[in-house]
Scaffold this motif. Structure first.
Motif, PDB file in Angstrom:
ATOM      1  N   ALA A 126       1.902   4.259 -10.307  1.00 34.46           N
ATOM      2  CA  ALA A 126       2.553   5.052  -9.261  1.00 34.46           C
ATOM      3  C   ALA A 126       1.644   6.194  -8.795  1.00 34.46           C
ATOM      4  O   ALA A 126       1.558   6.484  -7.600  1.00 34.46           O
ATOM      5  CB  ALA A 126       3.876   5.601  -9.777  1.00 34.46           C
ATOM      6  N   ALA A 127       0.970   6.832  -9.747  1.00 32.79           N
ATOM      7  CA  ALA A 127       0.106   7.970  -9.402  1.00 32.79           C
ATOM      8  C   ALA A 127      -1.056   7.546  -8.515  1.00 32.79           C
ATOM      9  O   ALA A 127      -1.322   8.165  -7.475  1.00 32.79           O
ATOM     10  CB  ALA A 127      -0.416   8.621 -10.680  1.00 32.79           C
ATOM     11  N   THR A 128      -1.755   6.501  -8.902  1.00 30.61           N
ATOM     12  CA  THR A 128      -2.909   6.051  -8.114  1.00 30.61           C
ATOM     13  C   THR A 128      -2.465   5.421  -6.803  1.00 30.61           C
ATOM     14  O   THR A 128      -3.133   5.574  -5.776  1.00 30.61           O
ATOM     15  CB  THR A 128      -3.763   5.061  -8.919  1.00 30.61           C
ATOM     16  OG1 THR A 128      -2.941   3.969  -9.390  1.00 30.61           O
ATOM     17  CG2 THR A 128      -4.391   5.743 -10.118  1.00 30.61           C
ATOM     18  N   ASN A 129      -1.335   4.742  -6.831  1.00 32.58           N
ATOM     19  CA  ASN A 129      -0.821   4.124  -5.602  1.00 32.58           C
ATOM     20  C   ASN A 129      -0.569   5.173  -4.537  1.00 32.58           C
ATOM     21  O   ASN A 129      -1.035   5.055  -3.400  1.00 32.58           O
ATOM     22  CB  ASN A 129       0.470   3.377  -5.918  1.00 32.58           C
ATOM     23  CG  ASN A 129       1.079   2.729  -4.686  1.00 32.58           C
ATOM     24  OD1 ASN A 129       0.382   2.106  -3.915  1.00 32.58           O
ATOM     25  ND2 ASN A 129       2.382   2.887  -4.510  1.00 32.58           N
ATOM     26  N   GLU A 130       0.140   6.213  -4.888  1.00 33.53           N
ATOM     27  CA  GLU A 130       0.479   7.252  -3.922  1.00 33.53           C
ATOM     28  C   GLU A 130      -0.773   7.973  -3.435  1.00 33.53           C
ATOM     29  O   GLU A 130      -0.936   8.237  -2.240  1.00 33.53           O
ATOM     30  CB  GLU A 130       1.447   8.256  -4.553  1.00 33.53           C
ATOM     31  CG  GLU A 130       1.839   9.409  -3.645  1.00 33.53           C
ATOM     32  CD  GLU A 130       2.644   8.967  -2.434  1.00 33.53           C
ATOM     33  OE1 GLU A 130       2.651   9.710  -1.432  1.00 33.53           O
ATOM     34  OE2 GLU A 130       3.250   7.889  -2.484  1.00 33.53           O
ATOM     35  N   PHE A 131      -1.671   8.300  -4.354  1.00 35.48           N
ATOM     36  CA  PHE A 131      -2.886   9.024  -3.987  1.00 35.48           C
ATOM     37  C   PHE A 131      -3.752   8.189  -3.047  1.00 35.48           C
ATOM     38  O   PHE A 131      -4.265   8.681  -2.040  1.00 35.48           O
ATOM     39  CB  PHE A 131      -3.670   9.383  -5.248  1.00 35.48           C
ATOM     40  CG  PHE A 131      -4.877  10.245  -4.986  1.00 35.48           C
ATOM     41  CD1 PHE A 131      -4.729  11.572  -4.630  1.00 35.48           C
ATOM     42  CD2 PHE A 131      -6.149   9.720  -5.097  1.00 35.48           C
ATOM     43  CE1 PHE A 131      -5.841  12.378  -4.392  1.00 35.48           C
ATOM     44  CE2 PHE A 131      -7.269  10.507  -4.861  1.00 35.48           C
ATOM     45  CZ  PHE A 131      -7.113  11.845  -4.507  1.00 35.48           C
ATOM     46  N   ASN A 132      -3.914   6.918  -3.365  1.00 37.19           N
ATOM     47  CA  ASN A 132      -4.744   6.049  -2.534  1.00 37.19           C
ATOM     48  C   ASN A 132      -4.147   5.860  -1.149  1.00 37.19           C
ATOM     49  O   ASN A 132      -4.854   5.894  -0.137  1.00 37.19           O
ATOM     50  CB  ASN A 132      -4.915   4.685  -3.203  1.00 37.19           C
ATOM     51  CG  ASN A 132      -5.779   4.756  -4.441  1.00 37.19           C
ATOM     52  OD1 ASN A 132      -6.557   5.675  -4.610  1.00 37.19           O
ATOM     53  ND2 ASN A 132      -5.627   3.789  -5.322  1.00 37.19           N
ATOM     54  N   VAL A 151       0.826  -1.197   0.000  1.00 33.37           N
ATOM     55  CA  VAL A 151       0.000   0.000   0.000  1.00 33.37           C
ATOM     56  C   VAL A 151       0.865   1.253   0.000  1.00 33.37           C
ATOM     57  O   VAL A 151       0.526   2.250  -0.619  1.00 33.37           O
ATOM     58  CB  VAL A 151      -0.915   0.005   1.240  1.00 33.37           C
ATOM     59  CG1 VAL A 151      -1.690   1.296   1.312  1.00 33.37           C
ATOM     60  CG2 VAL A 151      -1.875  -1.169   1.178  1.00 33.37           C
ATOM     61  N   SER A 152       1.985   1.225   0.665  1.00 30.47           N
ATOM     62  CA  SER A 152       2.786   2.434   0.800  1.00 30.47           C
ATOM     63  C   SER A 152       3.931   2.487  -0.197  1.00 30.47           C
ATOM     64  O   SER A 152       5.019   2.894   0.129  1.00 30.47           O
ATOM     65  CB  SER A 152       3.353   2.503   2.209  1.00 30.47           C
ATOM     66  OG  SER A 152       4.174   1.386   2.459  1.00 30.47           O
ATOM     67  N   GLY A 153       3.711   2.116  -1.414  1.00 28.43           N
ATOM     68  CA  GLY A 153       4.750   2.294  -2.403  1.00 28.43           C
ATOM     69  C   GLY A 153       4.995   1.097  -3.273  1.00 28.43           C
ATOM     70  O   GLY A 153       5.895   1.103  -4.095  1.00 28.43           O
ATOM     71  N   CYS A 154       4.201   0.059  -3.149  1.00 34.93           N
ATOM     72  CA  CYS A 154       4.346  -1.133  -3.984  1.00 34.93           C
ATOM     73  C   CYS A 154       5.754  -1.690  -3.953  1.00 34.93           C
ATOM     74  O   CYS A 154       6.372  -1.965  -4.977  1.00 34.93           O
ATOM     75  CB  CYS A 154       3.912  -0.843  -5.413  1.00 34.93           C
ATOM     76  SG  CYS A 154       2.154  -0.565  -5.556  1.00 34.93           S
ATOM     77  N   GLU A 155       6.331  -1.833  -2.755  1.00 31.18           N
ATOM     78  CA  GLU A 155       7.674  -2.389  -2.627  1.00 31.18           C
ATOM     79  C   GLU A 155       7.691  -3.845  -3.112  1.00 31.18           C
ATOM     80  O   GLU A 155       8.650  -4.290  -3.719  1.00 31.18           O
ATOM     81  CB  GLU A 155       8.117  -2.312  -1.168  1.00 31.18           C
ATOM     82  CG  GLU A 155       8.301  -0.900  -0.679  1.00 31.18           C
ATOM     83  CD  GLU A 155       8.483  -0.843   0.812  1.00 31.18           C
ATOM     84  OE1 GLU A 155       8.593   0.270   1.337  1.00 31.18           O
ATOM     85  OE2 GLU A 155       8.518  -1.893   1.448  1.00 31.18           O
ATOM     86  N   PHE A 156       6.632  -4.588  -2.810  1.00 25.14           N
ATOM     87  CA  PHE A 156       6.509  -5.963  -3.275  1.00 25.14           C
ATOM     88  C   PHE A 156       5.725  -5.876  -4.564  1.00 25.14           C
ATOM     89  O   PHE A 156       4.549  -6.153  -4.602  1.00 25.14           O
ATOM     90  CB  PHE A 156       5.750  -6.765  -2.209  1.00 25.14           C
ATOM     91  CG  PHE A 156       5.718  -8.253  -2.456  1.00 25.14           C
ATOM     92  CD1 PHE A 156       5.514  -8.776  -3.706  1.00 25.14           C
ATOM     93  CD2 PHE A 156       5.884  -9.127  -1.393  1.00 25.14           C
ATOM     94  CE1 PHE A 156       5.455 -10.140  -3.914  1.00 25.14           C
ATOM     95  CE2 PHE A 156       5.821 -10.493  -1.590  1.00 25.14           C
ATOM     96  CZ  PHE A 156       5.607 -10.997  -2.850  1.00 25.14           C
ATOM     97  N   GLU A 175       1.093  13.963 -11.755  1.00 22.25           N
ATOM     98  CA  GLU A 175       1.572  12.627 -12.105  1.00 22.25           C
ATOM     99  C   GLU A 175       0.746  12.015 -13.233  1.00 22.25           C
ATOM    100  O   GLU A 175       1.283  11.268 -14.060  1.00 22.25           O
ATOM    101  CB  GLU A 175       1.573  11.738 -10.867  1.00 22.25           C
ATOM    102  CG  GLU A 175       2.607  12.185  -9.843  1.00 22.25           C
ATOM    103  CD  GLU A 175       2.734  11.245  -8.661  1.00 22.25           C
ATOM    104  OE1 GLU A 175       1.843  10.366  -8.502  1.00 22.25           O
ATOM    105  OE2 GLU A 175       3.695  11.387  -7.893  1.00 22.25           O
ATOM    106  N   LEU A 176      -0.528  12.316 -13.300  1.00 23.13           N
ATOM    107  CA  LEU A 176      -1.347  11.808 -14.401  1.00 23.13           C
ATOM    108  C   LEU A 176      -1.004  12.517 -15.705  1.00 23.13           C
ATOM    109  O   LEU A 176      -1.013  11.907 -16.782  1.00 23.13           O
ATOM    110  CB  LEU A 176      -2.838  11.956 -14.084  1.00 23.13           C
ATOM    111  CG  LEU A 176      -3.379  11.002 -13.017  1.00 23.13           C
ATOM    112  CD1 LEU A 176      -4.845  11.285 -12.755  1.00 23.13           C
ATOM    113  CD2 LEU A 176      -3.175   9.536 -13.433  1.00 23.13           C
ATOM    114  N   ILE A 177      -0.698  13.799 -15.627  1.00 24.36           N
ATOM    115  CA  ILE A 177      -0.246  14.519 -16.826  1.00 24.36           C
ATOM    116  C   ILE A 177       1.080  13.925 -17.301  1.00 24.36           C
ATOM    117  O   ILE A 177       1.292  13.725 -18.509  1.00 24.36           O
ATOM    118  CB  ILE A 177      -0.102  16.018 -16.528  1.00 24.36           C
ATOM    119  CG1 ILE A 177      -1.492  16.650 -16.333  1.00 24.36           C
ATOM    120  CG2 ILE A 177       0.644  16.725 -17.657  1.00 24.36           C
ATOM    121  CD1 ILE A 177      -1.452  18.101 -15.895  1.00 24.36           C
ATOM    122  N   ALA A 178       1.969  13.639 -16.366  1.00 27.45           N
ATOM    123  CA  ALA A 178       3.243  13.010 -16.725  1.00 27.45           C
ATOM    124  C   ALA A 178       3.015  11.650 -17.361  1.00 27.45           C
ATOM    125  O   ALA A 178       3.721  11.264 -18.309  1.00 27.45           O
ATOM    126  CB  ALA A 178       4.119  12.870 -15.479  1.00 27.45           C
TER     127      ALA A 178
END
Length: 308
Positions: A59-65, A23-28, A102-105
């Motif tokens: 990455a964008a949705t992960n961080e926002f969520n 949840v906090s950055g998709c490390e796995f 991040e979505l624009i990127a």
């Protein structure tokens, strides 16, 4: 409409991303499973490009969520205080501006799944309006303009923001669902590759995490309205897969799994925000622990996640 209701309604899904991600950055992350020549050799250049660009959206949705869940209480408190004419030092809520950037990127990074691009284009206009409205409120409080208008602008702007967020919710959920769907499909494909490669422990570990990610995603989305029978059945399925993992290297994560199981059981018995947050916290604790997939199975050319 109360601040809690319209604010809480959009705190729907954490970045479980229906994968083995954290949840906090998709490390796995499933991206790590792709850092292997055998995996890359199974895909065409166009498929690799689609995945490269897709990671921007992930990455964008992960961080926002994640930040939305982690700071939900603070965000709701900010809105409630604003509605009660509290002289705030700033108006700090969900990081809509970062999501927009991040979505624009992501859109500028290249082409990926067409439905994901369409959903993003549909979301960006209302997202931009939210960013503008939040900035205006933040400036309003920092300049203490409430001292001269008795909070009139704040109330007008909060009503506007409420309407914008009502429009944002379904559009963002559509985007987030597409991201999770593609990531889950990729996760399942790579679990199959690992299993076919003889990596029984590794495949079982990844499959177990896929199941848990689905459970946590469901709990965060539906909260007290969760399908508790489904949650119990999925947890039993995860237990069954986890019981097949025999590698000594996996024992620390399996021990942490038991803490997650307890948190899930506590939530089912008493579904409230505190027990929900405990589930997310324990899930993060489990997937943050180091996991050397190279040591889980003895095969000649393993698919090995990196930096876990």
């Amino acid at each position: 409409m109360s601040g809690q209701n319209w604010w809480r309604r959009i705190g729907l899904v954490v970045c479980i991303v229906a994968s083995v991600g954290v949840v906090s950055g998709c490390e796995f992350s499933m991206d790590n499973l792709r850092n292997n020549s055998q995996v890359k050799a199974s895909q065409s250049d166009s498929e690799r490009e689609i995945w490269r660009v897709f990671k921007f959206y992930l990455a964008a949705t992960n961080e926002f969520n994640f930040t939305s869940v982690k700071y939900s209480h603070q965000h709701m408190e900010t809105v409630q205080q604003a509605q009660q004419n509290v002289p705030l030092a700033e108006f700090k809520v969900r990081d809509y501006e970062r999501l927009e950037q991040e979505l624009i990127a992501a859109r500028e990074a290249g082409h990926t799944h067409s439905d994901l691009e369409v959903a993003t284009d549909d979301l960006l206009p209302v997202l931009h309006d939210i960013v503008v409205a939040v900035k205006e409120l933040d400036t309003y409080y920092k300049e203490k303009r409430y001292e001269s208008d008795n909070y009139a602008f704040a109330h007008t702007q909060l009503e506007k923001l409420s309407s914008l967020i009502e429009a944002f919710g379904p559009k963002y959920n559509a985007l987030d669902t597409i991201v999770k769907t593609y990531h889950k499909q990729e996760g399942e494909r790579l679990v199959k590759l690992m299993r076919n490669n003889g990596q029984t422990n590794g495949a079982n570990m990844a499959e177990m995490m896929l199941i848990y990610s689905g459970i946590v995603d469901h709990i965060v989305e539906y909260k007290s309205d969760s399908d508790f029978q489904w949650v119990k059945a999925q947890k039993e399925a995860a237990d069954g897969v986890g019981a097949k993992i025999t590698a000594a290297e996996a024992q620390n994560r399996l021990e942490q799994k038991r803490h997650l199981d307890k948190a899930i059981e506590d939530f089912v018995a008493d579904p409230r925000s505190e027990t929900e947050e405990a589930v997310v916290e324990q899930y993060n604790e489990m997937v943050r622990s180091p996991m050397n997939f190279l040591l889980l199975d003895s095969v000649q050319k393993p698919y090995v996640p990196q930096e876990l």
